[in-house]
Design a protein around this motif. Structure first.
Motif, PDB file in Angstrom:
ATOM      1  N   LEU A   1     148.724  -5.536   3.852  1.00  0.00           N
ATOM      2  CA  LEU A   1     148.247  -5.889   5.187  1.00  0.00           C
ATOM      3  C   LEU A   1     149.163  -6.916   5.850  1.00  0.00           C
ATOM      4  N   ARG A   2     149.638  -7.895   5.078  1.00  0.00           N
ATOM      5  CA  ARG A   2     150.569  -8.890   5.602  1.00  0.00           C
ATOM      6  C   ARG A   2     151.884  -8.233   6.015  1.00  0.00           C
ATOM      7  N   ALA A   3     152.390  -7.318   5.191  1.00  0.00           N
ATOM      8  CA  ALA A   3     153.630  -6.615   5.524  1.00  0.00           C
ATOM      9  C   ALA A   3     153.441  -5.732   6.757  1.00  0.00           C
ATOM     10  N   LEU A   4     152.260  -5.142   6.894  1.00  0.00           N
ATOM     11  CA  LEU A   4     151.984  -4.332   8.078  1.00  0.00           C
ATOM     12  C   LEU A   4     152.079  -5.167   9.350  1.00  0.00           C
ATOM     13  N   PHE A   5     151.498  -6.357   9.338  1.00  0.00           N
ATOM     14  CA  PHE A   5     151.561  -7.212  10.519  1.00  0.00           C
ATOM     15  C   PHE A   5     152.989  -7.677  10.808  1.00  0.00           C
ATOM     16  N   VAL A  47     155.080  -6.740  14.246  1.00  0.00           N
ATOM     17  CA  VAL A  47     155.706  -7.724  15.136  1.00  0.00           C
ATOM     18  C   VAL A  47     157.179  -7.387  15.348  1.00  0.00           C
ATOM     19  N   VAL A  48     157.876  -7.032  14.268  1.00  0.00           N
ATOM     20  CA  VAL A  48     159.296  -6.660  14.384  1.00  0.00           C
ATOM     21  C   VAL A  48     159.451  -5.423  15.262  1.00  0.00           C
ATOM     22  N   THR A  49     158.559  -4.469  15.097  1.00  0.00           N
ATOM     23  CA  THR A  49     158.607  -3.253  15.911  1.00  0.00           C
ATOM     24  C   THR A  49     158.358  -3.561  17.386  1.00  0.00           C
ATOM     25  N   ALA A  50     157.419  -4.467  17.659  1.00  0.00           N
ATOM     26  CA  ALA A  50     157.141  -4.839  19.046  1.00  0.00           C
ATOM     27  C   ALA A  50     158.349  -5.534  19.682  1.00  0.00           C
ATOM     28  N   PHE A  51     158.991  -6.435  18.937  1.00  0.00           N
ATOM     29  CA  PHE A  51     160.191  -7.098  19.473  1.00  0.00           C
ATOM     30  C   PHE A  51     161.316  -6.096  19.707  1.00  0.00           C
ATOM     31  N   ALA A  52     161.481  -5.135  18.813  1.00  0.00           N
ATOM     32  CA  ALA A  52     162.513  -4.119  18.991  1.00  0.00           C
ATOM     33  C   ALA A  52     162.198  -3.237  20.196  1.00  0.00           C
ATOM     34  N   LEU A  94     162.278   2.560  15.503  1.00  0.00           N
ATOM     35  CA  LEU A  94     161.885   3.692  14.673  1.00  0.00           C
ATOM     36  C   LEU A  94     161.706   3.287  13.211  1.00  0.00           C
ATOM     37  N   ILE A  95     162.603   2.440  12.704  1.00  0.00           N
ATOM     38  CA  ILE A  95     162.487   1.972  11.329  1.00  0.00           C
ATOM     39  C   ILE A  95     161.234   1.115  11.160  1.00  0.00           C
ATOM     40  N   GLY A  96     161.024   0.192  12.078  1.00  0.00           N
ATOM     41  CA  GLY A  96     159.842  -0.665  11.999  1.00  0.00           C
ATOM     42  C   GLY A  96     158.550   0.115  12.132  1.00  0.00           C
ATOM     43  N   GLY A  97     158.542   1.089  13.004  1.00  0.00           N
ATOM     44  CA  GLY A  97     157.346   1.920  13.165  1.00  0.00           C
ATOM     45  C   GLY A  97     157.032   2.740  11.932  1.00  0.00           C
TER      46      GLY A  97
END
Length: 67
Positions: free
Chosen positions: A7-11, A15-20, A37-40
C-alpha cells in the motif's frame, strides 16, 4: 511483501505518476510520457498485490490456567 508495504509503494508510485503526468502535460517531453506509463503500470501491480494479500489477523491461542 505484506499489505502495508504494498500500500505504501502504491501511494509512492501514484505520486510519481502524477508528477510525470503533470510534467508531460506542461512540456511535450517524451521521457515524461515514459515515466507516466512506467509509474502507472507499477501502481497497478502494487494495487494488485494489496488486493491479493490477506489481511493479518491474530491467531487464537488457548491459555491454560495455572494450578
Amino acid at each position: 511483501m505484506n499489505r502495508s508495504v504494498a500500500l505504501r509503494a502504491l501511494f509512492i508510485f501514484a505520486v510519481v505518476t502524477a508528477f510525470a503526468a503533470i510534467t508531460g502535460m506542461a512540456s511535450q517531453v517524451e521521457i515524461a510520457e515514459v515515466l507516466f506509463l512506467i509509474g502507472g503500470s507499477l501502481s497497478a501491480v502494487m494495487l494488485l498485490f494489496v488486493l491479493m494479500t490477506p489481511a493479518q489477523s491474530p491467531v487464537p491461542v488457548r491459555v491454560r490456567p495455572r494450578r
